[in-house]
Every structure is written in C-alpha cells, then in structure tokens.
Design a protein around this motif. Structure first.
Motif, PDB file in Angstrom:
ATOM      1  N   MET A   1      52.489  37.400  47.141  1.00  0.00           N
ATOM      2  CA  MET A   1      51.459  36.673  46.372  1.00  0.00           C
ATOM      3  C   MET A   1      50.438  37.628  45.755  1.00  0.00           C
ATOM      4  O   MET A   1      50.119  37.544  44.574  1.00  0.00           O
ATOM      5  N   VAL A   2      49.913  38.533  46.609  1.00  0.00           N
ATOM      6  CA  VAL A   2      48.827  39.411  46.153  1.00  0.00           C
ATOM      7  C   VAL A   2      49.353  40.421  45.130  1.00  0.00           C
ATOM      8  O   VAL A   2      48.730  40.645  44.089  1.00  0.00           O
TER       9      VAL A   2
ATOM     10  N   HIS B   1      51.752  40.089  43.109  1.00  0.00           N
ATOM     11  CA  HIS B   1      52.032  39.379  41.845  1.00  0.00           C
ATOM     12  C   HIS B   1      50.780  39.356  40.949  1.00  0.00           C
ATOM     13  O   HIS B   1      50.858  39.584  39.745  1.00  0.00           O
ATOM     14  N   HIS B   2      49.622  39.092  41.551  1.00  0.00           N
ATOM     15  CA  HIS B   2      48.381  39.007  40.753  1.00  0.00           C
ATOM     16  C   HIS B   2      47.644  40.352  40.644  1.00  0.00           C
ATOM     17  O   HIS B   2      46.902  40.572  39.699  1.00  0.00           O
ATOM     18  N   TYR B   3      47.852  41.223  41.643  1.00  0.00           N
ATOM     19  CA  TYR B   3      47.132  42.522  41.678  1.00  0.00           C
ATOM     20  C   TYR B   3      48.145  43.637  41.962  1.00  0.00           C
ATOM     21  O   TYR B   3      48.265  44.085  43.099  1.00  0.00           O
TER      22      TYR B   3
ATOM     23  N   LEU C   1      42.896  32.562  43.854  1.00  0.00           N
ATOM     24  CA  LEU C   1      43.787  33.730  43.978  1.00  0.00           C
ATOM     25  C   LEU C   1      44.013  34.422  42.633  1.00  0.00           C
ATOM     26  O   LEU C   1      44.058  35.651  42.553  1.00  0.00           O
ATOM     27  N   SER C   2      44.099  33.644  41.569  1.00  0.00           N
ATOM     28  CA  SER C   2      44.485  34.218  40.268  1.00  0.00           C
ATOM     29  C   SER C   2      43.292  34.547  39.364  1.00  0.00           C
ATOM     30  O   SER C   2      43.469  34.845  38.187  1.00  0.00           O
TER      31      SER C   2
ATOM     32  N   GLY D   1      41.433  37.126  39.309  1.00  0.00           N
ATOM     33  CA  GLY D   1      41.341  38.533  38.902  1.00  0.00           C
ATOM     34  C   GLY D   1      40.277  39.313  39.645  1.00  0.00           C
ATOM     35  O   GLY D   1      40.048  40.485  39.354  1.00  0.00           O
TER      36      GLY D   1
ATOM     37  N   GLY E   1      55.639  29.955  40.128  1.00  0.00           N
ATOM     38  CA  GLY E   1      54.407  30.732  40.310  1.00  0.00           C
ATOM     39  C   GLY E   1      53.712  30.461  41.642  1.00  0.00           C
ATOM     40  O   GLY E   1      54.055  29.516  42.360  1.00  0.00           O
ATOM     41  N   THR E   2      52.702  31.298  41.936  1.00  0.00           N
ATOM     42  CA  THR E   2      52.067  31.251  43.259  1.00  0.00           C
ATOM     43  C   THR E   2      51.209  29.999  43.451  1.00  0.00           C
ATOM     44  O   THR E   2      51.116  29.474  44.557  1.00  0.00           O
ATOM     45  N   LYS E   3      50.578  29.508  42.370  1.00  0.00           N
ATOM     46  CA  LYS E   3      49.693  28.334  42.520  1.00  0.00           C
ATOM     47  C   LYS E   3      50.497  27.126  42.995  1.00  0.00           C
ATOM     48  O   LYS E   3      50.088  26.412  43.917  1.00  0.00           O
TER      49      LYS E   3
END
Length: 447
Positions: free
Chosen positions: A278-279, A281-283, A340-341, A343, A409-411
């Motif tokens: 998860m992390v 993917h966004h960072y 989470l998304s 940023g 997607g993660t959401k």
C-alpha cells in the motif's frame, strides 16, 4: 447447564477451594516475561517478509502474492492444529506447550538460514511453516498464563502484557528488516544482508528456548486466586475437552464474540500483510518509512492494549469497553483510507497510529471478555476458537483486499475492510455481558 458436574462434586470443589491457601508467586513475572519474549521472536518471523515484500519478490524472483503467502502460512497452519494443541494444553499443561513452541520457533529460524540463494525459495517456505506451527503453541497461552499465575486483581493486566510480546514482535518485524536489508541491485549483497537478519533471529530463538527449559514451571505452589483454586480442586475426570468445545459453541454470546473478534483481528492481519504494498504504491522507494508506519500502528496499539487491560481490571465493563473500541477502530480505518493517498507521509503516520491504538488495543480485550463469558471453561479453548476465527477472516481479507488493490487500487481495498468493521460493530452491540468469572470470584469471597 448440560454437561455440568453433579451438585455434590461442585459443592466439594467449592469447599476445597475455600480452604486452599491463595498466594502469589514471585516467579510469575519471570514466566510472563519469558513467554512474551519467545512470542515476540515468533511474531517477528511472521511479518519479516511482508514488511519488505518488494525486496523479497526481487531476491527470490517470485510474485508478491507468493510472499504474502509466507505471512498467510501462519494463519493457515493455525486452523487445523489449534484443536490438537489446545487438547495438549489441557491434558499436559503449560510447560510442555512452552517447550514445544519455543523449540519449533528456533528450528524454523535455523532452517531459513538454508535459503540464502534465489533458487532456494522452497527452503524459506519450509522454515516459515515450522515457525507457523510454533505460533499455534503460542497464541492461545496469554489468558491461560494470566489465570494460572496471577491474582484476580492483576489478571487482565497480565494478559495484556502476554499479548504485548506478540505485538512487540510485529513492531520489530516492521522496523528491523527495512533497516537491515537495503533495496540494493546486487543479489550477492542482498543475500549477505538477509543472512545477517536470519542469523540474529536464529541466535535469539535458540537462547530463548534454553531459558524456557531452565525457568518455565507448570504452575505456582499455591493458586493465585479463588477462581483458580476452584478449578484446581475439581476432579480431573469431570473435564471432557470435546464437551467443553460443544458447550462453547452453544454459548450464543461467545459465538457473537467469535465473529466480531475474527472480523476485527482479520482486518488487522490483512492490513499488516499488505502495508508495504500500500505505502510503496503511493510513496515509491519509502520501504523504511513503510516499516515505520507499521511500527507506529503496533506501538500505539500496545498503549491501547495496556490502557484497556488496566481499565478492565478497575471497572469490569467488558461489553461497553469492547463496543467503544470497536466503533473507534471503524472510525480510524475510514480516516486512514481517505488520507493514505494525500501525498503527505506524516499524515499517514498520524492516522495509522490512531487506527492502531484501537484496532490492536482490541486484542487482549477479546480474550478477557471470552474468559468472562465462558468461565469455568478453559481459557486456552476459548481464546483458541477466537484465534481460529481471526485466522480464517485474516486469510480471506488478505486475499480479497490484495486482489481488489491489484484491480481497483488501494482505496477500494481499504473500503472493503471498512465494510466488515462496520458489520462487526453492529454484531458487538448484540453481545450480552454475562460475566461468569466475576460472579465466581464474588460468590467465593462471600462464602
């Protein structure tokens, strides 16, 4: 109730319990600390692959799902092995279970040292399966150790500390691997870094096994509480393990608790296993911070667990506390999902910490509430059934959320978990607070 002992035997047991001398043993803290330590080592081995999923995917050249299965093997092994192990705990007692758990944990750690080449993934799977078997000998112990060794005024706190060890291990499993194993390109260097982690784990696991042989005793010389004296004074012939499970499965309040516990802890297992994915993917390239976010979830959860343990010992408000913590877990999960998304990593740290405080803080609450609802059944059996429920939901949620994340997607994956926490909150409201262990302690004090 069906299967209850005859009135005369029960009366004799109560009389014997009243005459038994209740005393606390000094050794109880050493036993508790040692159990927490080898539980810590075993939990570390559960999450040590998942917390750097992307690194092991590259090293062994397997899919992320294959690495997820290294975590899920712990959940899978638990389901068939629980009943034989819980039976052993009742028949042979705490010491044998402690020896088996700490021995398997050490053996699994040494086997993993044979998997330091990319083509040796099956060896690492074997080592992990042995550690997964060790975990079956560990998870059902906290409430049993608390009851057998600790007084009625400290039993919930002792149970929280015993659960703590496991949580600390998960915390270390999030923190240590990303620091010890940097995401380097060179496979030889990667193998060297992985070997350091495996050697350290095997050394610690072996030392703890030796300490269990030397320090861990079956039970104290005197019972620590009236409720425990009453259990110890019952004739052993009265107790049937199969009957005990049947009585638990006919206890409507316990069945509701089993479902709600499974939903909450299953969500925690899925979240822990998939956190790195998860992390990242966004960072991107934030493996170390992904581990630190996992650490934050667990550490804040340990604070939550300790506070709820002390609160329960003071107030005995099991139903109300469980419901409030459940509602807050749901709120925490919703906030985490939508932040989470954004940023901003620091926001994820804050929301993950809040989520962990309630979601992980729920673990010892469930064990203690179950012990109350099911007294005088064995705590090993009731907590074992809670864990089976958690493992089944954990596997289903990990696979389900993983697939949803891959496609939507993660959401979407996190909203999937939110819906089940909502269901669990509603179900918790229907549990009646039938506090049988409190009743037994009160009646014994009166007599």
């Amino acid at each position: 109730p069906a299967g209850a002992p005859s009135q005369s035997a029960a009366a004799a047991g109560t009389a014997a319990a009243a005459s038994a001398e209740v005393r606390l043993s000094r050794r109880r803290w050493a036993v508790l600390l040692l159990f927490s330590s080898y539980s810590l080592c075993n939990a570390f081995q559960w999450i040590q692959y998942g917390s750097i999923n992307n690194v092991f995917v590259r090293f062994y050249d397997v899919s992320p799902f294959a690495i997820d299965w290294l975590s899920m093997s712990y959940m899978l092994a638990y389901i068939p092995l629980l009943f034989p192990v819980a039976w052993l705990l009742d028949k042979r007692g705490l010491r044998l279970i402690a020896l088996a758990g700490s021995a398997l944990n050490a053996v699994g750690a040494w086997v993993k040292l044979g998997s330091l080449k990319p083509h040796l993934f099956p060896v690492t799977v074997l080592g992990q399966v042995i550690c997964a078997m060790a975990q079956v000998f560990i998870l059902g112990m906290p409430s049993r150790i608390a009851s057998v060794w600790f007084g009625s005024h400290e039993v919930s706190t002792a149970c929280s500390i015993a659960v703590f060890g496991n949580q600390l291990g998960i915390a270390a499993g999030f923190l240590v691997p990303p620091v010890l194993i940097p995401n380097v390109e060179d496979v030889e260097k990667l193998a060297y870094h992985i070997s350091i982690m495996f050697f350290m784990t095997a050394g610690v696991a072996s030392a703890l096994f030796i300490l269990v042989i030397l320090v861990f005793k079956e039970k104290p010389l005197n019972p620590p509480s009236r409720a425990q004296a009453s259990i110890q004074s019952r004739p052993t012939a009265e107790y049937s393990y199969a009957q005990s499970i049947l009585r638990l499965l006919r206890n409507a309040n316990f069945l509701l608790l089993m479902v709600t516990y499974g939903l909450n802890v299953g969500c925690f297992y899925a979240l822990s296993t998939l956190l790195n994915r998860m992390v990242i993917h966004h960072y991107p390239a934030e493996e170390v911070n992904a581990g630190r976010i996992g650490l934050t979830i667990v550490l804040s959860g340990m604070v939550g667990a300790l506070i709820s343990g002390i609160w329960l010992d003071r107030t005995k408000t099991y139903k109300q506390t469980t419901l409030v913590i459940y509602i807050m877990s749901l709120v925490g999960m919703i906030i985490y999902t939508f932040t989470l998304s954004l940023g901003h990593l620091w926001v994820v740290f804050v929301t993950a910490g809040m989520l962990g405080f309630f979601m992980t803080g729920y673990l010892p609450l469930g064990f203690e509430f179950a012990a109350e609802l099911t007294y005088p059944e064995s705590e090993g059996t009731s907590s074992g059934l809670l864990n089976v429920s958690a493992q089944i939901f954990g596997i289903a949620f990990t696979i389900g959320q993983g697939q949803i994340m891959d496609h939507f997607g993660t959401k979407a994956g996190n909203l999937f978990l939110c819906s089940f926490l909502f269901l669990g909150t509603i179900t918790t409201a229907f549990i009646k607070a039938d506090l049988r262990r409190q009743q037994a302690n009160l009646e014994n004090e009166q007599t």
